[in-house]
Design an enzyme around this catalytic site. Sequence first.
Site, PDB file in Angstrom:
ATOM      1  NE  ARG A 191      32.538  44.656  58.628  1.00 16.77           N
ATOM      2  CZ  ARG A 191      32.828  43.436  57.858  1.00 16.77           C
ATOM      3  NH1 ARG A 191      32.137  42.339  57.974  1.00 16.77           N
ATOM      4  NH2 ARG A 191      33.594  43.579  56.912  1.00 16.77           N
ATOM      5  CE  LYS A 243      47.576  36.280  42.591  1.00 14.19           C
ATOM      6  NZ  LYS A 243      46.796  35.237  42.180  1.00 14.19           N
ATOM      7  N   GLY A 288      38.789  47.347  52.999  1.00 16.72           N
ATOM      8  CA  GLY A 288      39.628  46.308  52.859  1.00 16.72           C
ATOM      9  C   GLY A 288      40.958  46.393  53.756  1.00 16.72           C
ATOM     10  N   GLY A 300      35.203  44.290  48.808  1.00 20.04           N
ATOM     11  CA  GLY A 300      34.981  43.966  47.490  1.00 20.04           C
ATOM     12  C   GLY A 300      33.781  44.986  46.884  1.00 20.04           C
TER      13      GLY A 300
END
Length: 394
Positions: A35, A198, A351, A374
């Site tokens: 990063r 999910k 992710g 996110g």
Amino acid sequence: MKKTIKDIEWTGKRALVRCDFNVPLKEGKIADDTRIRAAMPTIEYLVEHGARVVLMSHLGRPDGEPKPEFTLKPVADRLAELLGAPVAFVPSPTVVDDEVRETAGNLEAGQCMLLENLRYRKEETKNGADYAKELASLGDVFVNDAFGTAHRAHASTAGCADYIPCVSGFLIEKEVKFLGQTVEDPERPFVAIMGGSKVGDKIKVIENLLEKVDALLIGGGMAYTFFKSQGYEIGKSILDEPNVELAAELLRKADEKGVRMMLPVDTVCAKEFSNDAEHAPYFVDEIPEDMMGLDIGPETIKAYKAVLETAKTVVWNGPMGVFEMENYAVGTRAIAEILAGLDATTVIGGGDSAAAVEQFGLADKMTHISTGGGASLEFLEGKVLPGIAVIEDK
């Protein structure tokens, strides 16, 4: 189009730059500086163009208190190594104080400083106006380059823009280009791959993509909720029970819109959630009651490959199985390898899928890998992200 750092004449100006330096630490040392290196093109551009650079970031979750284990001092040291020049650092427990203001005021053209962890103050995540004003007082122009936190309306991602003009750095510019323009104006055929555990986590993304894609390939744990909605036995596989009917509804919507929504035709099942457990592929109508699905099977890989090889644009979010275990990483690796060989725009939506592509050594074969998990999901949902909304339009 949003304004970027290239739209500003930086000579004599202070750039207040929000970066994402939320790096993993091990015994006070940086375990992975990806990063930090990702922010370097923006920082180097500002330095080369005579800006006085004030960098800021959060690190971990100090919960609004100054905690030494979350100091950004190791990041300042690493930045100095990468820049080949000193990076001033004031370890202020209040982030902004008189010494910080004096240091920022004394910066000369091309010099950099880094503020202490923004989340040492609870006002950061609450977007406190006074805190945002304190931060904004350290710069003349606010540069947001932290896509990973752009979906949060915090003092340092959105609040500062209430007091000084806001432009994007190169990272956010790239994210907006690839995630935004790829989805809104793709070269076709446009195929999306959705994985993860999910259905509930991806409902809005799937609904938004059904308006735009030619085909949607489903994998990962969410596939078993779709199987359940079709009346199949799923054994001990993960089930997002509240969303079984919704899964059926999404299949109906895809059919109505003429979108090819593909589910796995076979799945690798195991007796236990363990890499060493007995495992084998089963067709979806033959999943044993005492086993759980942990990866897509070989026939599914073949079917998905056939579709992907026709694609000109692919967006991928979510692994095909439990890729952290070698025996159930086969499907995720196969998809990554297929994408790596395509003559197409390939966008990896942050992710776990980004982690998998890195793990397999295929990151440099993709067109773009999002830096925000996110944030990329919310972007793919079609949401306006607070940290991008505040950037001035050209």
